[in-house]
Write a protein that holds these residues in place. Sequence first.
Motif, PDB file in Angstrom:
ATOM      1  N   ASP A  21     -14.049  27.728  16.873  1.00 16.51           N
ATOM      2  CA  ASP A  21     -14.792  26.359  17.662  1.00 16.51           C
ATOM      3  C   ASP A  21     -13.918  25.441  17.518  1.00 16.51           C
ATOM      4  O   ASP A  21     -13.020  25.254  16.748  1.00 16.51           O
ATOM      5  N   ASP A  62     -14.718  36.570  26.365  1.00 20.53           N
ATOM      6  CA  ASP A  62     -15.719  36.704  25.357  1.00 20.53           C
ATOM      7  C   ASP A  62     -15.352  36.166  23.980  1.00 20.53           C
ATOM      8  O   ASP A  62     -16.231  35.946  23.161  1.00 20.53           O
ATOM      9  N   GLY A  66     -18.330  28.757  22.861  1.00 17.66           N
ATOM     10  CA  GLY A  66     -19.062  27.722  23.771  1.00 17.66           C
ATOM     11  C   GLY A  66     -19.964  28.378  24.737  1.00 17.66           C
ATOM     12  O   GLY A  66     -20.186  29.535  24.647  1.00 17.66           O
ATOM     13  N   SER A  67     -20.256  27.582  25.720  1.00 17.69           N
ATOM     14  CA  SER A  67     -21.291  27.790  26.983  1.00 17.69           C
ATOM     15  C   SER A  67     -20.306  28.840  27.758  1.00 17.69           C
ATOM     16  O   SER A  67     -19.154  29.065  27.865  1.00 17.69           O
ATOM     17  N   TYR A  68     -21.239  29.429  28.814  1.00 18.12           N
ATOM     18  CA  TYR A  68     -20.568  30.061  29.804  1.00 18.12           C
ATOM     19  C   TYR A  68     -19.383  29.461  30.502  1.00 18.12           C
ATOM     20  O   TYR A  68     -18.084  29.896  30.786  1.00 18.12           O
ATOM     21  N   GLU A  69     -19.624  28.064  31.029  1.00 21.24           N
ATOM     22  CA  GLU A  69     -18.655  27.168  31.725  1.00 21.24           C
ATOM     23  C   GLU A  69     -17.463  27.108  30.669  1.00 21.24           C
ATOM     24  O   GLU A  69     -16.058  27.013  31.057  1.00 21.24           O
ATOM     25  N   GLU A  70     -17.778  26.719  29.193  1.00 21.13           N
ATOM     26  CA  GLU A  70     -16.463  26.242  28.586  1.00 21.13           C
ATOM     27  C   GLU A  70     -15.789  27.651  28.165  1.00 21.13           C
ATOM     28  O   GLU A  70     -14.503  27.282  27.734  1.00 21.13           O
ATOM     29  N   LYS A  71     -16.506  28.793  28.250  1.00 24.44           N
ATOM     30  CA  LYS A  71     -15.533  29.948  28.142  1.00 24.44           C
ATOM     31  C   LYS A  71     -14.695  30.226  29.035  1.00 24.44           C
ATOM     32  O   LYS A  71     -13.395  30.471  28.880  1.00 24.44           O
TER      33      LYS A  71
END
Length: 280
Positions: A21, A62, A66-71
């Motif tokens: 994180d 993966d 974070g979120s989908y966008e942050e990944k």
Amino acid sequence: GFNYKWNMGWMNDMLHYVSLDPFFRKDNHNDITFSLTYAFSENYILPLSHDEVVHGKKSLIDKQPGSYEEKFAGLRAFYGYMMGHPGKKLLFMGGEFGQFIEWDYHKQLDWFLLGYNMHQKLQNYVIDLNHFYLKHKAMYEQDDSWDGFKWICYDDNLQNIVSFRRIDRQGDEIVEVVNFAPVVRHDYRMGVAQDAYYVEALNSDDEKYGGSGVRNEGWISAEEIPMHGYDYSISITIPPMAAVFFTLRKKRKSTKKLTVKKNKNENGEGEEQKSSGAKE
């Protein structure tokens, strides 16, 4: 013969770092800087291989928190740092478009993901990143010594930021700054080596790559404000979770033109007066 060596230390350190994180990355900043203590002791390859996307280790995208966008943002920033770091590059198939499942040698890649917007934009980013790398010799010409790599700031752990210069044999350079935090940094002052204009050339946060679109517009002029051990510095905006590359434009040196004019003195005689005017 084959004289390259996989840099397993860089790979392990970086995959540990990008899996954290962002809040905890400040305490693990050494993961992204330690590899430079030995980067020139061998002819290294920076490997993101099949071994790291199997057996429950998760795919590269993966691993990102974070979120989908942050990944996606985290992976773009990671690839940007990898491309700027000394050493040749190895990216295993599927990583270029963000395959979510682990690699399975029984199956083909999930090519259908390219029908989804973010995966297509990630692939476009990797394409542009590769072209940028090939276009600029500073990115690869002096991979084996400190002559081709100079830190600007390696210890800004509180903001998860590193910045450095890549330099070719002619002295031309690329300046890169990487922000591993999902926070925009406004008015970030960074030392630079040359009194020049700095132009944003590639930005992983560009909207066309799926980013938020935080950019540095126009030519940024270096100022005579010492910073990070350099005589000059620039003030920039660093996008969230992003890698940004700057190219340089030389400033035109001023020239002085000498003019002579005659003024009459109190006796009415001509008297020469010299003056100089600077021209850009």
